[in-house]
Design a protein around this motif. Structure first.
Motif, mmCIF file in Angstrom:
data_model
loop_
_atom_site.group_PDB
_atom_site.id
_atom_site.type_symbol
_atom_site.label_atom_id
_atom_site.label_comp_id
_atom_site.label_asym_id
_atom_site.label_seq_id
_atom_site.Cartn_x
_atom_site.Cartn_y
_atom_site.Cartn_z
ATOM 1 N N GLN A 1 26.653 27.735 38.693
ATOM 2 C CA GLN A 1 26.318 28.985 39.384
ATOM 3 C C GLN A 1 27.475 29.984 39.335
ATOM 4 O OE1 GLN A 1 24.574 28.251 43.276
ATOM 5 N NE2 GLN A 1 23.125 26.785 42.436
ATOM 6 N N THR B 1 26.476 21.814 40.035
ATOM 7 C CA THR B 1 25.618 22.920 40.464
ATOM 8 C C THR B 1 26.478 24.133 40.804
ATOM 9 O OG1 THR B 1 23.943 21.405 41.319
ATOM 10 C CG2 THR B 1 23.936 23.626 42.226
ATOM 11 N N THR C 1 21.238 20.316 44.623
ATOM 12 C CA THR C 1 20.992 21.270 43.536
ATOM 13 C C THR C 1 20.557 22.649 44.012
ATOM 14 O OG1 THR C 1 18.752 20.355 43.353
ATOM 15 C CG2 THR C 1 20.412 19.483 41.848
ATOM 16 N N ILE D 1 26.327 20.254 48.121
ATOM 17 C CA ILE D 1 25.953 20.792 46.812
ATOM 18 C C ILE D 1 26.983 20.315 45.792
ATOM 19 C CG2 ILE D 1 25.693 22.913 45.451
ATOM 20 C CD1 ILE D 1 24.628 24.197 48.037
ATOM 21 N N SER E 1 13.105 21.698 37.146
ATOM 22 C CA SER E 1 14.516 21.431 37.413
ATOM 23 C C SER E 1 15.028 22.423 38.452
ATOM 24 C CB SER E 1 15.327 21.552 36.116
ATOM 25 O OG SER E 1 16.701 21.695 36.400
ATOM 26 N N SER E 2 15.333 21.925 39.637
ATOM 27 C CA SER E 2 15.784 22.792 40.732
ATOM 28 C C SER E 2 17.054 23.554 40.356
ATOM 29 C CB SER E 2 16.030 21.950 41.989
ATOM 30 O OG SER E 2 16.585 22.733 43.014
ATOM 31 N N ASN E 3 18.040 22.844 39.782
ATOM 32 C CA ASN E 3 19.308 23.539 39.496
ATOM 33 C C ASN E 3 19.152 24.583 38.408
ATOM 34 O OD1 ASN E 3 20.824 22.492 36.857
ATOM 35 N ND2 ASN E 3 19.733 20.747 37.712
ATOM 36 N N SER E 4 18.228 24.371 37.448
ATOM 37 C CA SER E 4 17.988 25.364 36.389
ATOM 38 C C SER E 4 17.329 26.618 36.966
ATOM 39 C CB SER E 4 17.099 24.777 35.293
ATOM 40 O OG SER E 4 17.699 23.639 34.724
ATOM 41 N N GLY F 1 20.834 24.369 32.634
ATOM 42 C CA GLY F 1 20.865 23.515 33.813
ATOM 43 C C GLY F 1 21.508 22.169 33.508
ATOM 44 N N SER G 1 20.917 26.659 45.677
ATOM 45 C CA SER G 1 21.767 27.839 45.503
ATOM 46 C C SER G 1 22.864 27.797 46.558
ATOM 47 C CB SER G 1 20.924 29.109 45.675
ATOM 48 O OG SER G 1 21.748 30.187 46.067
ATOM 49 N N ARG H 1 17.533 27.663 39.993
ATOM 50 C CA ARG H 1 18.523 28.387 40.814
ATOM 51 C C ARG H 1 19.420 29.267 39.938
ATOM 52 N NH1 ARG H 1 15.591 25.660 43.416
ATOM 53 N NH2 ARG H 1 14.415 27.555 43.038
#
Length: 316
Positions: A207, A203, A171, A199, A228-231, A271, A173, A233
């Motif tokens: 992005q 994700t 998740t 990745i 939330s890591s992906n949110s 996300g 960048s 990012r």
């Protein structure tokens, strides 16, 4: 008072991915099969609304396995778990269902394969994130070294520079990870990486949509949870791609309307663990305050689906 006009750009794809959809389905099917309570180790996905909805249906969320009774089923979250967790469940003769996203499981298998070939692993990820803990926990302590930034690459101490491989959290960048991978390859020319970046497709797709939308909007709202890591990012990617203001919101109530004052165009994305109902709530809140013209920024079409484990597809 007359509502000001605004162009609302909706990123596509946004919101739920196949791994999140599968994990939620696993909890719901487990409740249907075994009745309540069903225990879940950690948040099944990083979204309070989703977790609260499952609690209402009879799911009990715990931090560790020792909080679960032996005679009730337990589900492991979509982020994955260290090998010690299913081992303990088996030792206690528990029924357990692994809801780890198949794309995270793929990283676990990669790490195991490299270790069997005698390679020490470097993981690109965020310290303390459940997915990082789960992946590092596939191998004995010290066999997986964590790097979070390009500067970490300069100081990481490996056993043998010619016998290492790397994996990544799913998740992250995409752009930041590319820079870290480049630094690893520059310092360790013999390092072995995955055939394709770890990745995940969701994700990457979210992005890319944000990158395309960012130059078109004065402000951007990312629907997602703060853990939330992906949110998170997506907020970073939007800002880097030229959006003057990007905000992470869990619900419509979190929107900072003062920060949006004067915006002629607003972008909305979400996300991978944010349900459509929360995205609609944010869109409706914008429509309450503005005369809205809606436009979609679509950069990919997703039709991925992951099967739930066989134990939930059988009657017994």
């Amino acid at each position: 008072m007359q509502k000001p006009p605004v162009t609302l750009y909706l990123a596509a794809p946004r919101g739920f991915c196949a791994g999140v959809d599968r994990a939620i389905k696993i909890v719901e099917m487990a409740l249907q099969k075994w009745g309540a309570p069903v225990y879940v180790r950690h948040e099944i996905v990083h979204n309070k609304f989703v977790v609260d909805g499952l609690k209402a249906k009879g799911a009990v969320f715990v931090e560790e396995l020792d909080e679960c009774p032996n005679d009730r089923p337990v589900i492991f979250s979509a982020h994955g778990v260290p090998k010690s967790v299913p081992a303990e469940a088996e030792e206690r003769h528990m029924i357990y269902v692994d809801a780890t996203c198949p794309l995270v499981s793929k990283v676990h298998i990669e790490a195991q394969r490299h270790a069997e070939s005698g390679l020490q692993m470097i993981m690109i990820g965020h310290k303390g994130h459940p997915e990082t803990i789960g992946t590092m926990g596939q191998l004995p302590q010290g066999e997986v070294l964590l790097v979070e930034t390009v500067s970490d690459v300069a100081t990481v101490q490996v056993r043998n520079p010619s016998r290492i491989a790397f994996v990544t959290q799913t998740t992250l960048s995409v752009d930041d990870t590319t820079d870290i991978v480049a630094a690893l390859k520059a310092r360790f020319p013999a390092i072995i990486g995955p055939h394709k970046e770890d990745i995940c497709y969701a994700t990457t797709n979210r992005q890319e949509a944000v990158k395309s939308m960012a130059p078109l909007v004065d402000a951007m709202l990312v629907v997602g949870a703060p853990n939330s890591s992906n949110s998170r990012r997506l907020v970073e990617v939007g800002t880097k791609a030229g959006c003057p203001y990007a905000q992470l919101v869990q619900r419509a109530d979190d929107i900072d309307w003062r920060a949006l004052r004067g915006a002629a165009s607003i972008g909305v994305t979400a996300g991978a663990s944010a349900p459509e109902v929360l995205i609609d709530e944010v869109i409706d809140a914008i429509k309450d305050r503005y005369v809205v013209t809606v436009s979609t920024v679509e950069t990919a079409v997703e039709n991925v689906e992951f099967k739930v484990p066989r134990v939930l597809r059988t009657a017994s």
